[in-house]
Design an enzyme around this catalytic site. Structure first.
Site, mmCIF file in Angstrom:
data_model
loop_
_atom_site.group_PDB
_atom_site.id
_atom_site.type_symbol
_atom_site.label_atom_id
_atom_site.label_comp_id
_atom_site.label_asym_id
_atom_site.label_seq_id
_atom_site.Cartn_x
_atom_site.Cartn_y
_atom_site.Cartn_z
ATOM 1 N N ASP A 204 12.123 -17.094 83.937
ATOM 2 C CA ASP A 204 13.240 -16.191 84.625
ATOM 3 C C ASP A 204 14.956 -17.079 84.899
ATOM 4 O O ASP A 204 15.673 -17.501 83.914
ATOM 5 C CB ASP A 204 12.580 -16.181 85.324
ATOM 6 C CG ASP A 204 13.219 -14.393 86.314
ATOM 7 O OD1 ASP A 204 13.929 -14.265 86.192
ATOM 8 O OD2 ASP A 204 12.280 -13.651 86.532
ATOM 9 N N ASN A 205 14.471 -18.012 85.879
ATOM 10 C CA ASN A 205 15.767 -18.513 86.456
ATOM 11 C C ASN A 205 15.660 -19.569 85.966
ATOM 12 O O ASN A 205 14.190 -21.134 86.123
ATOM 13 C CB ASN A 205 15.533 -17.858 87.904
ATOM 14 C CG ASN A 205 16.013 -16.768 88.040
ATOM 15 O OD1 ASN A 205 17.107 -16.837 88.098
ATOM 16 N ND2 ASN A 205 15.065 -16.237 88.506
ATOM 17 N N HIS B 241 19.276 -10.143 93.579
ATOM 18 C CA HIS B 241 18.752 -10.178 92.265
ATOM 19 C C HIS B 241 19.291 -12.368 92.809
ATOM 20 O O HIS B 241 18.931 -12.875 92.919
ATOM 21 C CB HIS B 241 19.285 -9.655 91.507
ATOM 22 C CG HIS B 241 18.445 -9.888 90.127
ATOM 23 N ND1 HIS B 241 18.828 -8.914 89.010
ATOM 24 C CD2 HIS B 241 17.813 -10.675 89.939
ATOM 25 C CE1 HIS B 241 17.755 -8.857 88.434
ATOM 26 N NE2 HIS B 241 17.341 -10.154 88.672
ATOM 27 N N ASN C 277 21.954 -10.091 85.122
ATOM 28 C CA ASN C 277 20.522 -10.551 86.105
ATOM 29 C C ASN C 277 20.788 -12.124 87.225
ATOM 30 O O ASN C 277 20.386 -11.954 88.108
ATOM 31 C CB ASN C 277 19.723 -11.250 85.165
ATOM 32 C CG ASN C 277 18.266 -11.297 85.268
ATOM 33 O OD1 ASN C 277 17.745 -12.466 85.903
ATOM 34 N ND2 ASN C 277 17.156 -10.856 84.599
ATOM 35 N N ASP C 278 21.015 -12.881 86.256
ATOM 36 C CA ASP C 278 21.793 -14.002 86.804
ATOM 37 C C ASP C 278 23.289 -15.038 86.969
ATOM 38 O O ASP C 278 23.576 -13.934 86.225
ATOM 39 C CB ASP C 278 21.437 -14.841 86.933
ATOM 40 C CG ASP C 278 20.878 -16.262 87.637
ATOM 41 O OD1 ASP C 278 21.601 -15.919 88.218
ATOM 42 O OD2 ASP C 278 19.856 -17.131 87.093
ATOM 43 N N GLU D 226 12.870 -14.126 94.951
ATOM 44 C CA GLU D 226 13.416 -14.002 93.228
ATOM 45 C C GLU D 226 14.348 -15.295 92.737
ATOM 46 O O GLU D 226 13.957 -15.832 91.640
ATOM 47 C CB GLU D 226 14.280 -12.373 92.925
ATOM 48 C CG GLU D 226 14.052 -12.435 91.394
ATOM 49 C CD GLU D 226 14.935 -13.116 90.322
ATOM 50 O OE1 GLU D 226 15.297 -13.213 89.199
ATOM 51 O OE2 GLU D 226 16.391 -13.282 90.866
ATOM 52 N N ASP D 227 15.340 -15.718 93.264
ATOM 53 C CA ASP D 227 15.825 -16.446 92.898
ATOM 54 C C ASP D 227 16.184 -17.394 94.357
ATOM 55 O O ASP D 227 16.705 -17.220 94.984
ATOM 56 C CB ASP D 227 17.282 -16.634 92.409
ATOM 57 C CG ASP D 227 18.205 -17.964 91.757
ATOM 58 O OD1 ASP D 227 17.426 -18.278 91.333
ATOM 59 O OD2 ASP D 227 19.070 -16.911 90.967
ATOM 60 N N HIS E 156 22.010 -4.792 93.322
ATOM 61 C CA HIS E 156 21.754 -3.668 92.627
ATOM 62 C C HIS E 156 21.676 -2.376 93.715
ATOM 63 O O HIS E 156 20.605 -1.352 93.801
ATOM 64 C CB HIS E 156 20.637 -3.715 91.898
ATOM 65 C CG HIS E 156 20.772 -4.773 91.345
ATOM 66 N ND1 HIS E 156 21.905 -4.415 89.885
ATOM 67 C CD2 HIS E 156 19.976 -6.004 90.631
ATOM 68 C CE1 HIS E 156 21.091 -6.183 89.010
ATOM 69 N NE2 HIS E 156 20.616 -6.751 89.734
ATOM 70 N N LEU F 224 21.534 -15.711 92.228
ATOM 71 C CA LEU F 224 22.417 -16.442 93.435
ATOM 72 C C LEU F 224 22.807 -17.315 92.828
ATOM 73 O O LEU F 224 22.173 -18.305 91.812
ATOM 74 C CB LEU F 224 22.000 -16.423 94.759
ATOM 75 C CG LEU F 224 20.662 -17.164 95.264
ATOM 76 C CD1 LEU F 224 21.032 -18.495 95.460
ATOM 77 C CD2 LEU F 224 20.283 -16.635 96.103
ATOM 78 N N ASN G 101 18.397 -13.956 81.113
ATOM 79 C CA ASN G 101 17.956 -14.028 82.332
ATOM 80 C C ASN G 101 18.162 -15.058 82.780
ATOM 81 O O ASN G 101 19.616 -14.927 83.525
ATOM 82 C CB ASN G 101 16.285 -14.004 82.766
ATOM 83 C CG ASN G 101 15.909 -12.727 82.005
ATOM 84 O OD1 ASN G 101 15.496 -11.886 81.570
ATOM 85 N ND2 ASN G 101 14.908 -12.384 83.717
#
Length: 357
Positions: A270-271, A115, A169-170, A55-56, A135, A117, A225
């Protein structure tokens, strides 16, 4: 009798109009009618061993990438009940071998659900701190680790929980124990969180955390996000994903942020990763948000990588670098460049490494 019927009819019409208007809003917010044209890069390979998302991803100046994998995010599929992991990958290693980092210390690994980082390098002693949004059982907290390179491990330092860090989220780390964080929802109730995108409330915010102070420093986001910091540490970039914009914030002396500008990206980005050399922004984006919500294996969500050059100038340049309809990579959430290589991660599927043209 007739009057009651009229009143009921009136309310039915009003409710129908409101629902219709919200559905139109939701279609716009999710870009549900957007079709994607494929745009590929040369020599793309799926990174072996990444099956449950990355995800990241963030890359150190020496080319060592950290990947956050195995996220179980409410409403989206996941394909492993195993706890999440943090991997490293040397981008310059032609073998592209990922290595899982072992976690040392009093840390509950079984409930690890990583999630966003961020990595902070302390100029004083060269120590590398890895901050991870976690989470466990649906909660929202931030874990701080120290990276021990010779043992390929993370040494657990502390967990940070706070009422303001409710739907993190981030994060963007700015010190050994301080960071900025985004909340991607305003509500904590599951049903209200699900309805929130259709309500378009713009109640999400950015939190600044340090051992001395915790405060909300920027608000008005529909869903905040990705977040990252400019190389000169004077600006923050935040993805307002449902508004299809990247927001540029200036960091004032008292850590309060002022909005400088917004850049339209035309996708649900998103990221955000910031290029060490150029200051360019690299974004992993969801070209069609409805598809990521539905996550239909027969009509999978696509992937898109967008680059923003000269973001602080009047003529910032937004370019689509990569696009795929889901046949190669599903649900891209992050993209980052190192040298001539581009890494692309996803919420719950695979990760890709490509050559840049």
């Amino acid at each position: 009798g007739k009057f009651t019927v009229c009143i009921i009819s009136f309310f039915v019409i009003v409710i129908s109009v409101l629902i219709g208007e919200r559905l139109i809003t939701l279609r716009h917010v999710t870009l549900s009618s957007r079709e994607l044209t494929q745009k590929y890069l040369p020599n793309c390979y799926l990174i072996e061993g990444i099956e449950f998302g990355a995800e990241d991803i963030t890359i150190l100046k020496d080319g060592l990438a950290f990947l956050s994998t195995g996220l179980k995010y409410p409403g989206l599929p996941y394909y492993s009940d195993e706890p999440g992991k943090i991997y490293t990958l040397d981008v310059l290693d032609s073998g592209q071998n990922i290595q899982a980092l072992s976690i040392k210390g009093e840390f509950d690994k079984d409930s690890f659900n990583p999630h966003g980082l961020s990595v902070y390098t302390d100029d004083r002693d060269g120590a590398i701190y890895v901050f991870v949004v976690n989470h466990p059982e649906g909660k929202s907290q931030v874990e701080i680790f120290r990276f021990v390179e010779e043992k390929n491990s993370l040494l657990y330092i502390k967990t940070i929980k706070h009422d303001l860090l409710k739907n993190v989220n981030d994060i963007a780390a700015v010190g050994p124990e301080s960071f900025y964080a985004t909340n991607d929802h305003y509500f904590t109730n599951g049903i209200l969180k699900f309805l929130e995108p259709a309500l378009t409330l713009a109640r999400c915010d950015v939190i600044y955390y340090s051992p001395e102070t915790v405060q909300s420093v920027a608000g008005g986001f529909s869903s905040a996000n990705g977040i990252n910091i400019s190389p000169d540490k004077r600006h923050l970039y935040v993805s307002d994903i449902l508004n299809h914009k990247i927001v540029v914030l200036e960091i004032k002396k008292n850590t309060i942020l002022s909005r400088l500008k917004e850049v339209d990206v035309g996708s649900l980005c998103d990221n955000i990763e910031v290029d060490h050399e150029t200051g360019d922004l690299w974004l992993g984006c969801h070209p069609n948000g409805l598809k990521i919500l539905l996550s239909d294996p027969n009509d999978p969500p696509g992937s898109e990588v967008i680059r923003i050059q000269d973001i602080l100038s009047k003529k910032s340049q937004v370019t689509q670098v990569y696009a795929d309809d889901g046949s190669v990579i599903i649900g891209s959430s992050v993209a980052t460049r190192y040298g001539k290589k581009l890494l692309i991660g996803t919420v719950y599927q695979k990760a890709l490494i490509c050559d840049l043209k």
